[in-house]
Design an enzyme around this catalytic site. Structure first.
Site, short mmCIF file in Angstrom:
data_model
loop_
_atom_site.label_atom_id
_atom_site.label_comp_id
_atom_site.label_asym_id
_atom_site.label_seq_id
_atom_site.Cartn_x
_atom_site.Cartn_y
_atom_site.Cartn_z
N PRO A 1 62.46 31.84 15.09
CA PRO A 1 61.77 32.86 15.90
C PRO A 1 62.72 33.44 16.93
CG PRO A 1 60.50 30.81 15.78
CD PRO A 1 61.87 30.51 15.22
N GLU A 2 62.81 34.75 16.98
CA GLU A 2 63.64 35.44 17.96
C GLU A 2 62.75 35.93 19.10
OE1 GLU A 2 66.87 35.74 18.00
OE2 GLU A 2 67.42 35.06 16.00
#
Ligand code: ZN
Length: 292
Positions: free
Chosen positions: A2-3
């Site tokens: 997840p960014e």
């Protein structure tokens, strides 16, 4: 992984709903990356004031203390109610196929390693690889929060991220600009895909040393970083169930990437084949004609 955009979308999915809730209980599964740092029972009765984000950390402010949540490589937060006939309030991120309505909060699964039960709903961290974490600190400026948040660069979507500070920080770095963006100590959130796209939008060669970037080009890059991340959040927020995601690296944003993952294909602006190279351990994509 997840960014920043996925973390921000996750935050928006439950922050308003959990604000004002009282903690009823905390349950833990297998150990996560770092220990919680407080006896779970000690959190019972505390009030959740709200949820902020700093970099890829979510900060849940309590009436006493703060919980830092990190999704690690594979973590997803779900927010549930356990009233009869209820459905999850928030789709898992990255989304799975539509879930059938669940009459009750399901029992903890083998990949559920943290559950915060409140009178407004139950927040659960599902994390198969267990690189995520939930960590308690007395306050944001006390360890372990201070240690975890130390060294994070400016928030790209906040007012603190101004052109002058950005230019001044770049001026002191001799590393290639792509590396400086990825490191995250000047500005957070420009992960590999976003860094490639922002540099393309700004017309800057990824290998250019940061201190050689002019003020005018730093301004273009500043704008590009903000626009790329804001667009990713907007796209993610409006199409939560359309992610083609498998393990987070290639998200919804890649569907509209102009250089990332397009090696050998013609540049959308000039037609020159997009090139790929390795910087550090990561692949960089750029147009040799448009990016100088
Ligand atoms: Zn081009």
């Amino acid at each position: 992984m997840p960014e920043l955009p996925e973390v921000e979308i996750t935050r928006r999915g439950f922050a308003d709903r959990i604000a004002g809730a009282h903690i009823q209980s905390v349950r833990l599964g297998q150990p996560l990356r770092w220990p919680l740092g407080i006896a779970p029972a000690a959190l019972t009765g505390r009030l959740v004031r709200g949820v902020r984000r700093r970099g890829k950390y979510l900060l849940m402010d309590l009436d006493h203390g703060v919980l830092l949540l990190h999704l690690g490589m594979s973590g997803r937060l779900h927010f549930w109610r356990d009233l009869e006939g209820d459905v999850p309030l928030m789709a898992p991120l990255p989304p799975l196929p539509p879930l059938p309505p669940l009459p009750l909060l399901p029992p903890l699964g083998r990949h559920d390693h943290f559950e915060l039960r409140t009178d407004r709903g139950h927040l659960r961290l599902t994390d198969p690889r267990r690189f995520g974490a939930v960590v308690y600190a007395e306050r944001e400026t006390a360890d372990p929060a201070a240690k975890l948040l130390h060294g994070l660069g400016m928030e790209p979507l906040s007012d603190n991220f101004d052109v002058q500070s950005f230019y001044a920080a770049l001026h002191q770095r001799r590393a290639p600009i792509k590396q400086v963006l990825l490191t995250g100590d000047v500005v957070v959130g420009a992960g590999n895909i976003y860094a490639c796209e922002a540099l393309f939008a700004a017309g800057i060669r990824p290998t250019l040393r940061a201190h050689r970037i002019s003020r005018a080009r730093a301004q273009r890059l500043h704008t590009a970083v903000r626009e790329v991340l804001a667009r990713a959040i907007e796209r993610g927020g409006s199409s939560l169930r359309d992610f083609a995601h498998v393990d987070g690296q290639l998200g919804y944003f890649q569907l509209e990437a102009k250089v990332y993952g397009r090696a050998g294909q013609p540049c959308l602006i000039c037609g020159t084949p997009i090139r790929q190279l390795r910087q550090g351990q990561r692949s960089t994509f750029y147009c040799p004609q448009c990016q100088k």
